[in-house]
Scaffold this active site. Structure first.
Site, PDB file in Angstrom:
ATOM      1  N   HIS A  66      14.930  10.997  58.244  1.00 45.67           N
ATOM      2  CA  HIS A  66      13.629  10.701  57.611  1.00 45.67           C
ATOM      3  C   HIS A  66      13.658  11.039  56.122  1.00 45.67           C
ATOM      4  O   HIS A  66      12.954  10.438  55.330  1.00 45.67           O
ATOM      5  CB  HIS A  66      12.517  11.549  58.252  1.00 45.67           C
ATOM      6  CG  HIS A  66      12.425  11.384  59.725  1.00 45.67           C
ATOM      7  ND1 HIS A  66      12.074  10.188  60.315  1.00 45.67           N
ATOM      8  CD2 HIS A  66      12.659  12.254  60.743  1.00 45.67           C
ATOM      9  CE1 HIS A  66      12.076  10.349  61.636  1.00 45.67           C
ATOM     10  NE2 HIS A  66      12.412  11.573  61.919  1.00 45.67           N
ATOM     11  N   HIS A  91      12.435  19.067  50.773  1.00 46.70           N
ATOM     12  CA  HIS A  91      12.843  17.684  51.029  1.00 46.70           C
ATOM     13  C   HIS A  91      12.144  16.798  49.999  1.00 46.70           C
ATOM     14  O   HIS A  91      11.257  17.263  49.268  1.00 46.70           O
ATOM     15  CB  HIS A  91      12.481  17.239  52.463  1.00 46.70           C
ATOM     16  CG  HIS A  91      11.014  17.293  52.690  1.00 46.70           C
ATOM     17  ND1 HIS A  91      10.367  18.430  53.178  1.00 46.70           N
ATOM     18  CD2 HIS A  91      10.040  16.392  52.424  1.00 46.70           C
ATOM     19  CE1 HIS A  91       9.073  18.187  53.213  1.00 46.70           C
ATOM     20  NE2 HIS A  91       8.848  16.963  52.752  1.00 46.70           N
ATOM     21  N   HIS A  93      10.544  12.663  48.890  1.00 45.36           N
ATOM     22  CA  HIS A  93       9.996  11.342  49.253  1.00 45.36           C
ATOM     23  C   HIS A  93      10.202  10.432  48.046  1.00 45.36           C
ATOM     24  O   HIS A  93      10.041  10.891  46.910  1.00 45.36           O
ATOM     25  CB  HIS A  93       8.497  11.449  49.554  1.00 45.36           C
ATOM     26  CG  HIS A  93       8.157  12.403  50.653  1.00 45.36           C
ATOM     27  ND1 HIS A  93       8.058  12.019  51.977  1.00 45.36           N
ATOM     28  CD2 HIS A  93       7.931  13.748  50.628  1.00 45.36           C
ATOM     29  CE1 HIS A  93       7.761  13.082  52.721  1.00 45.36           C
ATOM     30  NE2 HIS A  93       7.691  14.141  51.926  1.00 45.36           N
ATOM     31  N   HIS A 117       8.911  18.377  48.019  1.00 46.69           N
ATOM     32  CA  HIS A 117       8.082  19.304  48.795  1.00 46.69           C
ATOM     33  C   HIS A 117       8.886  20.547  49.180  1.00 46.69           C
ATOM     34  O   HIS A 117       9.984  20.415  49.743  1.00 46.69           O
ATOM     35  CB  HIS A 117       7.566  18.627  50.069  1.00 46.69           C
ATOM     36  CG  HIS A 117       6.536  17.593  49.788  1.00 46.69           C
ATOM     37  ND1 HIS A 117       6.248  16.562  50.662  1.00 46.69           N
ATOM     38  CD2 HIS A 117       5.740  17.385  48.713  1.00 46.69           C
ATOM     39  CE1 HIS A 117       5.313  15.794  50.155  1.00 46.69           C
ATOM     40  NE2 HIS A 117       4.967  16.281  48.954  1.00 46.69           N
ATOM     41  N   THR A 198       2.715  15.357  56.249  1.00 50.57           N
ATOM     42  CA  THR A 198       2.600  13.914  55.975  1.00 50.57           C
ATOM     43  C   THR A 198       3.531  13.102  56.872  1.00 50.57           C
ATOM     44  O   THR A 198       3.669  11.886  56.713  1.00 50.57           O
ATOM     45  CB  THR A 198       2.940  13.587  54.503  1.00 50.57           C
ATOM     46  OG1 THR A 198       4.341  13.851  54.294  1.00 50.57           O
ATOM     47  CG2 THR A 198       2.082  14.395  53.559  1.00 50.57           C
ATOM     48  N   THR A 199       4.185  13.809  57.823  1.00 47.64           N
ATOM     49  CA  THR A 199       4.971  13.097  58.832  1.00 47.64           C
ATOM     50  C   THR A 199       4.483  13.577  60.206  1.00 47.64           C
ATOM     51  O   THR A 199       3.897  14.660  60.309  1.00 47.64           O
ATOM     52  CB  THR A 199       6.470  13.471  58.752  1.00 47.64           C
ATOM     53  OG1 THR A 199       6.591  14.894  58.960  1.00 47.64           O
ATOM     54  CG2 THR A 199       7.058  13.088  57.428  1.00 47.64           C
TER      55      THR A 199
END
Ligand SMILES: NS(=O)(=O)c1c(F)c(F)c(S(=O)(=O)CCO)c(N[C@H]2CCCc3ccccc32)c1F
Ligand SMILES: [Zn+2]
Length: 262
Positions: A66, A91, A93, A117, A198-199
């Site tokens: 992801h 991680h 995005h 994040h 947010t996941t």
């Protein structure tokens, strides 16, 4: 494994079917625009403790299908929050090489190129991330907006290893460094609101701190992020590029606190 993606049949519009919280309240990310912002003079500058880890320590960089995530040391803490929060992982995005607008939070409806994040859990109340992840006071995420500009040697300490984690479940060990180098220099100016992961599973358990000032990485660094990684395993006959791994902004009927006056 987690059966969700950012695309197609398992994309974000379907998340709520398997993960009910994703269709619930307090969902992240959100757009920051003037009529929902409220100045709060009690919001203290973010203080990081134990971030300056020894370079003898190692961080593990993992492609989890992801995102690309880096394990952090629980001796890294955020002070100046209601509880003590210890670091779990960081991680990113991002978007894709043709649309370099992959941040999750937006300002005035505008995406930044990418977003970092740093996920922390409430170590005063909970033993670890997994027991904190679904508690309303469980998590605190520091969010750093990323834009295109100068080459960033600190981000390069992560980006230079992407060739070793191209495919899902690959991981590599890198020398630890002071993760504070990845943050902007103004830790006193930020947006603050209570939201969610947010996941999936989208638990409404995150105290969000989104720094006002973006950091810069070069065009080449951003392209590396947008083109190096795959969601699929190395031997998968149908490779899927890891791009556009950001959730769209959610409806928000509350106020966002800001630590700065316009
Ligand atoms: N944007 S976000 O909400 O901050 C966010 C992500 F976007 C994200 F992809 C991840 S993930 O890489 O773990 C893949 C999906 O779980 C996380 N993980 C968190 C939440 C899930 C449980 C858990 C357990 C241990 C360590 C981290 C985490 C995440 F919090
Ligand atoms: Zn995230």
């Amino acid at each position: 494994g987690s059966k969700w993606s950012y695309l197609g049949a398992e994309g974000e519009k379907m998340w709520a079917k398997k993960y009910p919280f994703c269709g619930g309240l307090f969902q992240s990310p959100i757009d920051f625009h003037d009529d929902i912002l409220q100045y709060d003079s009690t919001l203290l500058p973010i203080e990081l403790e134990g971030y300056n880890v020894s370079s003898f320590e190692q961080f593990i960089l993992t492609n989890n299908g992801h995102s690309v995530k880096m394990s952090l040391s629980p001796t890294m803490n955020v002070r100046s929050l209601p509880n003590r929060y210890s670091a779990a992982q960081l991680h990113l995005h991002w978007g894709n090489r043709n649309k370099q607008e992959g941040s999750e939070h937006t300002i005035g409806g505008r995406h930044f190129a990418a977003e970092l994040h740093i996920v922390h859990y409430n170590s005063d109340q909970y033993l670890d991330m997994n027991s904190a992840a679904d508690k309303s006071d469980g998590l605190a995420v520091l969010a750093i907006l990323i834009e295109i500009g100068q080459f960033n040697p600190s981000y390069e300490k992560i980006f230079s290893h992407f060739q070793n984690v191209k495919y899902k479940d690959q991981e590599t060990s890198i020398s630890a460094f002071n993760v504070q180098e990845l943050l902007p220099d103004r830790l006193d100016e930020y947006y603050r609101y209570e939201g969610s992961l947010t996941t999936p599973p989208c638990y409404p358990s995150v105290l969000w701190t989104v720094f006002r000032k973006p950091v810069q990485v070069s065009q080449e660094q951003l392209l590396a992020l947008e083109t190096a990684l795959y969601c699929t395993q190395q031997n998968d006959p149908a490779p899927l590029e890891m791009v556009n791994n950001f959730r769209r902004v959610q409806e928000f009927e509350r106020m966002v606190l800001v630590s700065f006056r316009q």
